[in-house]
Design an enzyme around this catalytic site. Structure first.
Site, mmCIF file in Angstrom:
data_model
loop_
_atom_site.group_PDB
_atom_site.id
_atom_site.type_symbol
_atom_site.label_atom_id
_atom_site.label_comp_id
_atom_site.label_asym_id
_atom_site.label_seq_id
_atom_site.Cartn_x
_atom_site.Cartn_y
_atom_site.Cartn_z
ATOM 1 N N LYS A 1 0.887 -1.063 0.038
ATOM 2 C CA LYS A 1 0.024 -0.011 -0.037
ATOM 3 C C LYS A 1 0.814 1.256 0.192
ATOM 4 C CE LYS A 1 -1.790 1.352 4.212
ATOM 5 N NZ LYS A 1 -1.364 3.109 4.424
ATOM 6 N N ASN A 2 1.988 1.126 0.803
ATOM 7 C CA ASN A 2 2.579 2.376 0.957
ATOM 8 C C ASN A 2 3.744 2.811 -0.292
ATOM 9 O OD1 ASN A 2 1.438 2.773 3.470
ATOM 10 N ND2 ASN A 2 3.338 2.157 4.644
ATOM 11 N N CYS B 1 -5.282 12.284 12.445
ATOM 12 C CA CYS B 1 -5.878 10.867 11.965
ATOM 13 C C CYS B 1 -5.779 9.831 13.321
ATOM 14 C CB CYS B 1 -5.099 10.190 11.070
ATOM 15 S SG CYS B 1 -3.716 9.462 11.271
ATOM 16 N N ASP C 1 4.486 0.470 11.986
ATOM 17 C CA ASP C 1 3.523 -0.264 11.634
ATOM 18 C C ASP C 1 3.455 -1.606 12.046
ATOM 19 O OD1 ASP C 1 2.956 1.859 10.298
ATOM 20 O OD2 ASP C 1 3.226 1.248 8.166
ATOM 21 N N ARG D 1 -0.262 13.829 13.074
ATOM 22 C CA ARG D 1 0.432 13.753 11.563
ATOM 23 C C ARG D 1 0.498 15.020 10.982
ATOM 24 N NH1 ARG D 1 -1.371 7.864 9.281
ATOM 25 N NH2 ARG D 1 0.852 8.010 8.342
ATOM 26 N N ARG E 1 -8.269 -1.530 4.765
ATOM 27 C CA ARG E 1 -7.270 -0.259 4.351
ATOM 28 C C ARG E 1 -5.930 -0.773 3.737
ATOM 29 N NH1 ARG E 1 -5.951 3.576 8.337
ATOM 30 N NH2 ARG E 1 -4.845 4.207 6.440
#
Ligand code: UD1
Length: 421
Positions: free
Chosen positions: A23-24, A117, A306, A122, A397
């Site tokens: 995803k990143n 978030c 993460d 952030r 997500r």
């Protein structure tokens, strides 16, 4: 309303899985397509909800995309300048990645402030400070960020902290800016190397990604082409943690073992047998683990923030006492309250947590963010009995068809669709 997972835990996991695209890596690459007037085809690119949201931003600006299986065709020829829709930026923190490509292509950009978030404030000050050093004039009010890049020029930028997103935004901005830009104290994550590889495959001239200094020699335009983004090291790490804590033998394919050294080192300490090959990692364990003495999250190649929540689940069911220090984000312990409902013995004070090994049991819990949600799945797989996890949209997500992968490994997990009436 979001789906829920029902997990019947207490079973060992055995098998091999291919890890989905990162995803990143995919998010900045899709944003980067906004500055490419030819067609780009991304292969092996699974459609996570965050990826769909980024494609939504491209579409809202006049770009087109088509999805066939795991391939995404992106055509930004007709992309025009306009303010990025407030709701879209609100739905996706990574919407800030569009700033660099819009500045590169139109010499201006208008986005809503991505705001806070679920894991912390952030801020984006490092992105903006860097852009200002390259001549961008930024006008901020409470909600909108208007950037004027008519005087954009190459230059030297030293980041105050190696932010992943700021590094990527600055690379993309500098790519179509005449002259040599040198970025120092940048982040060195594999996803940044992948962005460099993507840009260079499309005719750009970026060097040094993976180190603390990146040099960008501006080119006039990027051309189209095809590209396959790298696989997701965080997803791979999550399945490796699952195999380690539940016992059994799990192999993940598609990632370089170098990307997860900070994790495999800790798993070895816990008593897990690790076998590393160039593109796969295998964990073997009997599920009874020695407590990891200390986890401290740091920028790559340090222990990834993460994987902090997933490793907290593993530590919760290990033997002994260990410590966790979360250096990256200020609100990344929201999973702890849910793990405690499952019997975990954790105390948190600010950015530090103390974990005492306990016997996890099933419970009804709620995912409050992406990686915290993954940690609850891991705890559910370990705990005997039926665990119910609400808020699965957070997990969607970043984990593609998680229930299918876990089932492949012999775990018992079911997604229950909850539809609005
Ligand atoms: C990226 C990852 C995210 C990961 C994080 C850290 C993507 C899409 N997301 O997020 O999964 O958890 O890296 O590895 O790639 N900061 C500032 N000002 C800024 C930018 C960042 O103070 O302008 C701070 C952040 O609040 C945070 C730290 O720097 O405390 C790291 O943030 P950053 O590396 O920018 O993370 P993201 O790019 O948002």
């Amino acid at each position: 309303m979001s789906d829920k997972y029902i997990i019947e835990g207490g079973r060992p996991l055995r098998g091999e899985i291919n890890v989905s695209s990162a995803k990143n890596a995919v998010l900045p690459i899709i944003a980067c397509c906004a500055m490419i007037k030819d067609m780009v085809v991304l292969h092996d690119c699974e459609l996570l909800s965050d990826v769909e949201n980024m494609l939504g931003i491209i579409k809202s600006l006049g770009g087109k995309y088509e999805i066939t299986g795991d391939s995404i065709v992106i055509d930004c020829k007709g992309l025009h300048f306009s303010a990025v829709n407030h709701e879209l930026t609100g739905a996706l923190r990574s919407s800030v990645f569009i700033l660099g490509p819009l500045l590169a292509r139109f010499r201006r950009a208008e986005i809503s402030y991505p705001g806070g978030c679920d894991i912390g404030l952030r801020p984006i000050d490092l992105h903006l400070d860097g852009l200002k050093k390259l001549g961008v004039i930024i006008d901020e009010d409470n909600e909108k960020l208007r950037s004027d890049g008519r005087r954009l020029h190459a230059g030297n930028v030293t980041l105050a902290f190696p932010s992943v997103g700021a590094t990527e935004n600055l690379i993309m901005t500098a790519t179509l800016t005449e002259g040599r830009t040198v970025l120092k104290n940048v982040a060195s994550e594999p996803e940044i190397v992948d962005l460099q590889n993507f840009i260079n495959a499309m005719g750009g001239n970026v060097h040094g990604a993976g180190t603390s200094t990146i040099t960008v020699d501006g080119v006039k335009r990027l051309h189209g082409g095809t590209y396959s983004p790298i696989r997701d090291r965080i997803v791979a790490g999550t399945y490796l943690i699952a195999g380690s804590m539940c016992g059994g033998k799990v192999t993940v394919h598609g990632i370089s073992s170098d990307w997860l050294t900070a994790l495999t080192e800790k798993l070895r300490y816990a008593g897990v047998k690790i076998t590393e090959r160039p593109e796969s990692i295998t964990v073997e364990s009997n599920g009874s683990l020695r407590m990891i003495n200390k986890i401290e999250t740091k920028p790559y190649p340090g222990f990834p923030t993460d994987l902090q929540a997933p490793i907290t689940a593993l530590m919760s069911s290990s033997i002994g006492r260990g410590y966790i220090i979360e250096n990256l984000f200020e609100n990344r312990f929201r999973h702890v309250a849910e793990l405690i409902k499952m019997g975990a013995d954790i105390t948190v004070c600010g950015r530090a947590g103390t974990v005492r090994g306990a016997h996890l049991h099933s419970a009804q819990v709620r995912a409050e963010d992406l990686r915290g949600g993954a940690s609850l799945v891991l705890a559910g797989l370990k705990a005997e009995g039926k665990t119910e996890i609400m808020g699965v949209h957070h997990i969607d997500r970043g984990y593609y068809k998680l229930e299918e992968k876990i089932s492949l490994l012999g775990g018992k997990i079911k997604r229950v669709k909850i539809s609005c009436v």
